[in-house]
Design an enzyme around this catalytic site. Structure first.
Site, PDB file in Angstrom:
ATOM      1  N   HIS A  32       0.816  -1.212   0.000  1.00 11.91           N
ATOM      2  CA  HIS A  32       0.000   0.000   0.000  1.00 11.91           C
ATOM      3  C   HIS A  32       0.852   1.267   0.000  1.00 11.91           C
ATOM      4  O   HIS A  32       0.605   2.209  -0.757  1.00 11.91           O
ATOM      5  CB  HIS A  32      -0.945   0.005   1.204  1.00 11.91           C
ATOM      6  CG  HIS A  32      -1.729   1.274   1.334  1.00 11.91           C
ATOM      7  ND1 HIS A  32      -1.310   2.320   2.129  1.00 11.91           N
ATOM      8  CD2 HIS A  32      -2.863   1.687   0.722  1.00 11.91           C
ATOM      9  CE1 HIS A  32      -2.180   3.312   2.020  1.00 11.91           C
ATOM     10  NE2 HIS A  32      -3.127   2.959   1.177  1.00 11.91           N
ATOM     11  N   ARG A  42      28.784  -3.058 -17.312  1.00 14.44           N
ATOM     12  CA  ARG A  42      29.795  -3.576 -16.383  1.00 14.44           C
ATOM     13  C   ARG A  42      29.213  -4.683 -15.511  1.00 14.44           C
ATOM     14  O   ARG A  42      28.144  -4.525 -14.941  1.00 14.44           O
ATOM     15  CB  ARG A  42      30.301  -2.452 -15.475  1.00 14.44           C
ATOM     16  CG  ARG A  42      30.921  -1.270 -16.191  1.00 14.44           C
ATOM     17  CD  ARG A  42      31.472  -0.285 -15.142  1.00 14.44           C
ATOM     18  NE  ARG A  42      31.950   0.948 -15.737  1.00 14.44           N
ATOM     19  CZ  ARG A  42      31.210   2.039 -15.887  1.00 14.44           C
ATOM     20  NH1 ARG A  42      29.939   2.030 -15.501  1.00 14.44           N
ATOM     21  NH2 ARG A  42      31.714   3.130 -16.422  1.00 14.44           N
ATOM     22  N   GLU A  92      42.857  -0.537 -24.581  1.00 12.56           N
ATOM     23  CA  GLU A  92      43.308   0.258 -23.436  1.00 12.56           C
ATOM     24  C   GLU A  92      44.783   0.038 -23.109  1.00 12.56           C
ATOM     25  O   GLU A  92      45.336   0.691 -22.230  1.00 12.56           O
ATOM     26  CB  GLU A  92      42.445  -0.072 -22.208  1.00 12.56           C
ATOM     27  CG  GLU A  92      42.323  -1.554 -21.909  1.00 12.56           C
ATOM     28  CD  GLU A  92      41.181  -1.877 -20.962  1.00 12.56           C
ATOM     29  OE1 GLU A  92      40.658  -0.970 -20.322  1.00 12.56           O
ATOM     30  OE2 GLU A  92      40.813  -3.069 -20.872  1.00 12.56           O
ATOM     31  N   GLY A 106      39.238   2.321 -24.063  1.00 16.85           N
ATOM     32  CA  GLY A 106      39.199   2.624 -22.634  1.00 16.85           C
ATOM     33  C   GLY A 106      40.201   3.725 -22.356  1.00 16.85           C
ATOM     34  O   GLY A 106      41.375   3.456 -22.072  1.00 16.85           O
ATOM     35  N   ASN A 117      40.718   5.804 -20.007  1.00 14.00           N
ATOM     36  CA  ASN A 117      41.331   5.932 -18.678  1.00 14.00           C
ATOM     37  C   ASN A 117      42.623   5.119 -18.595  1.00 14.00           C
ATOM     38  O   ASN A 117      43.689   5.632 -18.236  1.00 14.00           O
ATOM     39  CB  ASN A 117      40.361   5.453 -17.589  1.00 14.00           C
ATOM     40  CG  ASN A 117      39.137   6.334 -17.471  1.00 14.00           C
ATOM     41  OD1 ASN A 117      39.152   7.485 -17.882  1.00 14.00           O
ATOM     42  ND2 ASN A 117      38.073   5.791 -16.910  1.00 14.00           N
ATOM     43  N   ASP A 118      42.528   3.824 -18.905  1.00 12.73           N
ATOM     44  CA  ASP A 118      43.720   2.972 -18.819  1.00 12.73           C
ATOM     45  C   ASP A 118      44.712   3.268 -19.931  1.00 12.73           C
ATOM     46  O   ASP A 118      45.934   3.165 -19.735  1.00 12.73           O
ATOM     47  CB  ASP A 118      43.309   1.488 -18.858  1.00 12.73           C
ATOM     48  CG  ASP A 118      42.807   0.995 -17.508  1.00 12.73           C
ATOM     49  OD1 ASP A 118      43.107   1.656 -16.498  1.00 12.73           O
ATOM     50  OD2 ASP A 118      42.112  -0.034 -17.466  1.00 12.73           O
ATOM     51  N   CYS A 172      34.430   4.184 -24.402  1.00 15.77           N
ATOM     52  CA  CYS A 172      33.576   4.094 -23.222  1.00 15.77           C
ATOM     53  C   CYS A 172      34.227   4.736 -22.005  1.00 15.77           C
ATOM     54  O   CYS A 172      33.809   4.496 -20.872  1.00 15.77           O
ATOM     55  CB  CYS A 172      33.203   2.636 -22.920  1.00 15.77           C
ATOM     56  SG  CYS A 172      34.615   1.544 -22.701  1.00 15.77           S
TER      57      CYS A 172
END
Length: 795
Positions: free
Chosen positions: A414, A504, A679, A700, A702-703, A750
């Protein structure tokens, strides 16, 4: 000639709402038109609106009720309660007209004869003539009486139903919706009871109740009679069925610690009893039954031409499923999906409680802990209602709350239903929020963080961003999304997108599984050793309750998490990256210290592809492959593409793809595309060679920046040197995009760069990258930026 006061379901249809209300008209519609499709609806009859008005006139109580309600202030809880009780007492003291009594008894006797039972057990339900309309759900505003037997008890229950048209919450609700009390009638439905007290019962929605995602059927199930699911006494089992592929894509086993059954005491015809621990951990219906219900739900939705809210029951005597009510869904189906609303909580406070979130909003205010409905007059507008659970009697204060939090209940209780309709943030099933929160202290209730809802200490600041996407154009560069949490996937799918560029697995493992996969694989051996502490063993048993085979728990939970993401964006691509935990991250999982070495720099250690073929991890990787195979082959979500992370050389890629092929994940088979992360600089240098084994690359950044610049991206001391926009990194990115174009290999990115830096996104478009994959909260902004860039470049 006087119209009949009682009509059987076979003579009713949906056009009869003015005659018998939405609930009973719908039962007649289904009984007459859907039974032929195999949908079982128990027979019954309904009293008419004419019967209701005839009763008020013959008993001479209409004017008396008007006098009682004259000058009522529904915001004065004490006044509302006093007048409501006076109206109900007036109705209960009145005598039903003889002619009406006779028709009801005659119909009941006919129903008894049909089911070969002299004192047939029936459900006696209220159906208001303005009930279940698209803009007024009237959920739970009137009463239901179960396990009613015999003519005397039936007539008493009928009168109680009529009186329930004037419950406090029903009076308040009608005032809010601007309905005239005396232009609404009450029809009483009398329906053969299904012995779900010996079986199971629940509700299902043919639309996701939180996001409005239309391709899913949500089924909630408990043991016993269904009142406990609405009242929020029980946390139910939860199933998601995906309409396009006809598969169950997710299931969660609820606590189900009590169930409502028949009671021999005729004054109290039902009672709650405890459910054994073993049954609590079992599904209250089978997967096959859940699928059958979903198929029925879709048939009912198709018949009515709109999303539906359906109640069902499983008879414990004959083992069959039945539909016992259906009404239009009145919240998500009315939403404007052109407006994307985003609630943001920049800073979180001390966590006091967590449970299931209802909606995606945030609310803050002073906590008012109320444990008994008799004390609701103490509640003030703008406060946060903190309670064990709510029922319809709480509705007058729920509408003035800034948020609601309960100890018990699931997404279809409810509190959840009413909060959803009112647009109030609500967290249910916290187990002990009434003990964790102090009365009178400010708190913040956040439902903007996915499936789980959180209660934080203090009145925290939050922002609300609304974006109209109706006229947002689509760039030539594909705009995809990074999705980690399955519970945000349905909601995120409404943001304009071209699919998922990065799904992921790590969030699923860390938040839904919580246990190191090698522990689950080897649990039978480990549980008899001291490698796991007693506390860890207890935690593992609780998390995996209902699973004797712990390996299967891992496979099921991983596959269901992936399936929720893939289903949300179906049939668009959902590129799932294989698990890329580092050793320090794996060690945080239960039992992780047993299997994970300590590494000085996990970012360049045992991660990605190097794990999958390693003797110490290959059996775990096979479980991961099986989860993905289930998603693609059993759940039929062939939009799932698989991406291999952190591949250092060609030999690694060949080893991993060979293992995958043996586990039913062969490139090209059943439309399977394989991707790899780009990456490591070697991926760029040897891009044309890598392209022979995959269908796509995903940069990738970042890496790649970390390994190009020699910067540990987790090191604070050299953080200033880390930059994805460094010229060396950009040259590598430009080079791999060119190589992909030459080998006709798809290529996207990504990393976070395009979201954070408009100039970086512009650079990628200039290099003619195929796609960028972004976090959901940056998609609209980056889409606008890319549209401008493409226009400037004349694309």
């Amino acid at each position: 000639m006087q119209k009949p006061f009682v009509i059987f379901f076979k003579d009713l249809n949906i056009k009869d709402v003015p005659v018998v209300g939405g609930k009973n008209a719908s039962l007649g519609e289904m009984y007459g038109k859907l039974s032929g499709q195999g949908i079982r609806v128990p027979n019954g009859f309904a009293t008419t609106a004419d019967a209701y008005f005839y009763f008020l006139e013959q008993a001479g109580i209409k004017e008396e009720i008007k006098k009682i309600l004259n000058g009522l202030n529904t915001h004065n809880m004490l006044d509302l309660a006093k007048r409501g009780q006076a109206v109900r007492n007036t109705i209960l003291r009145a005598e039903l007209p003889a002619g009406l009594k006779k028709e009801i008894i005659s119909a009941y006797q006919k129903l008894c004869k049909e089911y070969k039972n002299k004192e047939l057990d029936v459900a006696v339900r209220s159906s208001a003539t303005a009930e279940d309309l698209p803009d007024a759900s009237f959920a739970g505003q009137q009463e239901t009486f179960l396990n009613i037997r015999g003519e005397v008890d039936l007539l008493i229950a009928v009168k109680k139903c009529v009186a329930s048209l004037f419950t406090n919450r029903a009076i308040s609700y009608r005032v809010d919706k601007n309905f005239d009390h005396f232009k609404i009638a009450l029809s009483v439905g009398v329906q053969k009871m299904i012995r779900s007290d010996l079986g199971s019962s629940g509700v299902m929605f043919t639309i996701d109740t939180e996001s409005g995602f239309k391709d899913a059927v949500l089924i909630n199930s408990i043991y016993g009679l269904g009142e406990n699911i609405v009242q929020g006494k029980v946390s139910p089992d939860e199933f998601y069925y995906f309409k396009p592929t006809g598969a169950l894509i997710s299931k969660t086993i609820g606590r189900k610690d009590v169930k409502m059954i028949y009671n021999r005491d005729r004054k109290h015809p039902t009672k709650d009893i405890k459910v054994s621990p073993a049954d609590q951990n079992r599904q209250s219906i089978t997967d096959i039954e859940a699928k059958q219900l979903a198929v029925w739900g879709m048939a009912i939705e198709k018949h009515y031409g709109k999303p539906m809210d359906i109640e069902w029951a499983k008879d414990g005597q004959d083992g069959k499923l039945y539909v016992i009510q259906a009404r239009p869904e009145t919240v998500q189906s009315q939403r404007d999906y052109n407006v994307i609303e985003e609630y943001v909580l920049p800073k979180k406070g001390k966590l006091l409680a967590r449970g299931k979130s209802v909606g995606n909003r945030i609310g803050a205010g002073v906590a008012n802990v109320i444990l008994d409905v008799k004390d609701i007059s103490q509640f003030k507008p703008g406060e946060v209602l903190v309670t064990d659970m709510t029922d319809p009697d709480w509705e007058p204060i729920m509408k003035i709350a800034s948020a609601i939090v309960t100890d018990r209940g699931g997404r279809t209780c409810h509190a959840a239903i009413v909060s959803r309709e009112l647009g109030i943030p609500c967290v249910v099933g916290t187990n002990a929020v009434t003990k964790a929160v102090k009365d009178g202290e400010p708190i913040t209730v956040s439902c903007a963080e996915g499936e789980d809802g959180f209660v934080y200490e203090g009145a925290l600041k939050f922002s609300v961003k609304k974006t109209n996407i109706k006229d947002l154009g689509r760039p030539k560069t594909k705009i995809m999304m990074n999705i980690g949490a399955p519970d945000i996937a349905f909601a995120s799918s409404f943001i304009p997108n071209d699919g998922v560029g990065l799904a992921r697995e790590e969030f699923i493992v860390a938040n839904r599984i919580k246990i190191h996969p090698a522990v689950l694989l080897n649990y039978e051996k480990l549980k008899n050793t001291d490698k796991l502490t007693a506390k860890e063993k207890k935690q593992i048993e609780e998390i995996t309750a209902g699973y004797a085979d712990k390996k299967q728990f891992y496979i099921d939970k991983l596959s269901q998490g992936i399936a929720m993401i893939a289903a949300a964006f179906y049939p668009k691509d959902a590129i799932v990256r294989l698990s890329d935990f580092k050793t320090d991250e794996y060690r945080t999982l239960l039992g992780g210290n047993i299997y994970e070495p300590k590494e000085d720099n996990p970012l360049v250690g045992w991660r990605g592809a190097s794990r999958y073929y390693h003797p110490e991890f290959i059996e775990v990787f096979k479980m991961e492959c099986e989860a993905l195979r289930l998603v693609r082959d059993v759940m039929k979500l062939t939009n799932v593409k698989i991406m291999i992370p952190f591949v250092r050389n060609l030999d690694e890629l060949q080893k991993v793809t060979a293992i995958m092929a043996k586990r039913g994940l062969k490139r090209g088979q059943n439309g399977l595309d394989l991707y790899m992360m780009t990456e490591v600089p070697s991926n760029v240098i040897l891009a044309e060679e890598f392209a022979r084994y995959v269908d796509g690359f995903s940069i990738g950044s970042n890496d790649l920046a970390m390994l190009t610049l020699g910067c540990d991206r987790n090191s604070e001391r050299i953080a200033a040197l880390y930059d994805e926009r460094n010229e060396a990194v950009k040259r590598l990115i430009a080079q791999v995009i060119k190589s992909a174009s030459q080998t006709k290999t798809k290529i996207g990115i990504c990393g976070q760069g395009p979201s954070d830096y408009p100039d970086f996104a512009e650079f990628l478009v200039e290099q003619e990258i195929d796609s960028v994959s972004l976090n959901p909260d940056t998609v609209i902004k980056t889409t606008i930026d890319i549209l401008k860039t493409e226009k400037r470049l004349g694309k």
